[in-house]
Design an enzyme around this catalytic site. Structure first.
Site, PDB file in Angstrom:
ATOM      1  N   ALA A  86      10.769  -1.222  -2.068  1.00  0.00           N
ATOM      2  CA  ALA A  86       9.857  -0.656  -3.061  1.00  0.00           C
ATOM      3  C   ALA A  86      10.078   0.845  -3.164  1.00  0.00           C
ATOM      4  CB  ALA A  86       8.401  -0.933  -2.692  1.00  0.00           C
ATOM      5  N   THR A  88       8.141   4.310  -3.212  1.00  0.00           N
ATOM      6  CA  THR A  88       6.906   4.488  -2.441  1.00  0.00           C
ATOM      7  C   THR A  88       6.148   5.792  -2.649  1.00  0.00           C
ATOM      8  OG1 THR A  88       8.196   5.367  -0.581  1.00  0.00           O
ATOM      9  CG2 THR A  88       7.752   2.997  -0.591  1.00  0.00           C
ATOM     10  N   TYR A 189       1.876   3.759  -8.442  1.00  0.00           N
ATOM     11  CA  TYR A 189       2.347   3.105  -7.214  1.00  0.00           C
ATOM     12  C   TYR A 189       1.354   2.039  -6.748  1.00  0.00           C
ATOM     13  CZ  TYR A 189       3.234   2.442  -2.233  1.00  0.00           C
ATOM     14  OH  TYR A 189       3.454   1.876  -0.999  1.00  0.00           O
TER      15      TYR A 189
END
Length: 378
Positions: A86, A88, A189
């Site tokens: 991912a 981040t 996010y």
């Protein structure tokens, strides 16, 4: 029973340690990692100690989770997946929106699409979720009710009021946030992490795969990227201390986070892969202790045995939350595990490691300038 575990993003801070933990118990590990320069440098084979730590431990495949062919190749023979891959950075996510959604949501969707439509051996999937999905988290009113305040208003923070407020309520008291709390992320996010978790927990059971969601709090410790200006304040402040530069503290310095040591996170994740009670569970992984930014600076000064000037600036970033502390009771009940590393102990271990590493270029100011140019840093 021996598993063959695929760790997406497995050459990173958490994944590389998890790989070693799994192999120590006789499991086989494959890593799929894009090895992006922001984390691993321009020449990962030379510059990434995390990547080198996997030599002789795991089969490393370079590729992105957004690449269907790379995913298909990495899944061969795999019986369990830990999905760590991912983007981040909370702040960066507010202006690199397409990249964050594509990597985090798109990559998860492609993984599930493959598992749904093509043959595989996967029995369990662990998704690395995040405390960011709670937004401002849980608070108690004066009369004892639990409430979930909305994001803080720009106008309030511009006036120097950084506290969390709720219309019609008086003073609110921070309480640990448990897994039943309202989900209302305050950043791109956080939104992508909520979507990742929802996709995994919804789709996996329909195709016979056991899902587990781990809501990581603020993970820190040796091996944390010192190159990435979005990796967390311990790395950022450590670089400034080593360069003898002043530390500018946002807001009033009393904003807090739940810092959880890397070894505790790895053990919780190992149990999520292997423990018979884990399937179907959503678990906070944190220390259960709120630590303020001012306390973080003090702990680093103690560990480094030196100080630099500090300035509480009153600046703030849109998308940041005020406080965060996890209720870890369910982690203890389900997996029989409770994080055991105190913040002071963990920071000393982190600093001891930092002092063995080269002093990195300070890219933090550049990241702040990028946010300010988009009116996200005030």
């Amino acid at each position: 029973m021996t598993e063959h575990v695929l760790i997406t993003g497995g050459a990173g801070f958490i994944g590389s340690r998890l790989a070693r933990r799994l192999v120590s118990e006789g499991h086989e590990v494959t890593v799929l990692d894009a090895l992006i320069p922001q984390v691993h440098g321009d020449e990962p084979e030379k510059t990434s100690s995390l990547l080198r730590s996997l030599d002789g431990i795991a089969t490393v495949k370079r590729g992105s989770v957004t690449d269907r062919d790379a995913l298909r190749d990495a899944l061969v023979g795999v019986t369990a997946v830990v999905h760590l891959a991912a983007e981040t950075g909370t702040g960066q996510s507010m202006y690199e929106i397409d990249r964050y959604v594509e990597a985090n949501v798109g990559g998860t969707a492609r993984l599930l699409d493959l598992l749904t439509n093509e043959p595989h051996m996967v029995k369990r999937i662990v998704i690395a979720s995040s405390r960011s999905i709670y937004g401002e988290g849980s608070y108690r009113t004066a009369d004892g009710r639990t409430v979930y305040p909305s994001h803080r208003a720009d106008d309030d923070m511009a006036a120097g009021d950084f506290q969390v407020h709720m219309p019609g309520e008086g003073e609110l008291t921070l309480i640990p946030t448990d897994e039943s709390a309202k989900l209302h992320p305050s950043s791109v996010y956080g939104i992508t992490k909520q979507m990742q978790e929802s996709l995994i927990m919804t789709v996996a059971p329909t195709i016979g795969i056991e899902p587990v969601a781990l809501r990581y709090q603020n993970v820190y410790g040796p091996g944390q990227s010192l190159k990435n200006p979005y990796t967390g304040i311990l790395s950022i402040f450590s670089t400034l201390i080593r360069q003898g530069k002043a530390i500018n503290i946002f807001e009033d310095g009393r904003e807090s986070r739940d810092f959880v040591y890397i070894d505790d996170v790895v053990e919780a994740t190992f149990l999520a892969v292997t423990h018979p009670s884990a399937p179907g569970e959503t678990l906070n992984v944190g220390s259960g202790v709120a630590t303020t930014v001012t306390e973080v600076v003090g702990a680093l000064f103690t560990a480094f045995r030196t100080e630099v000037p500090t300035h509480i600036t009153g600046n703030y970033r849109l998308g940041d939350i005020r406080h965060n502390v996890a209720d870890t009771g369910r982690l203890r009940t389900v997996l029989g595990f409770e994080p055991a590393t105190s913040f002071s102990e963990g920071v000393q271990r982190f600093v001891d490691w930092v002092l063995t590493e080269p002093v990195e270029e300070d890219t933090y100011q550049k990241s702040l300038d990028e946010m300010a140019s988009r009116n996200l840093l005030k």
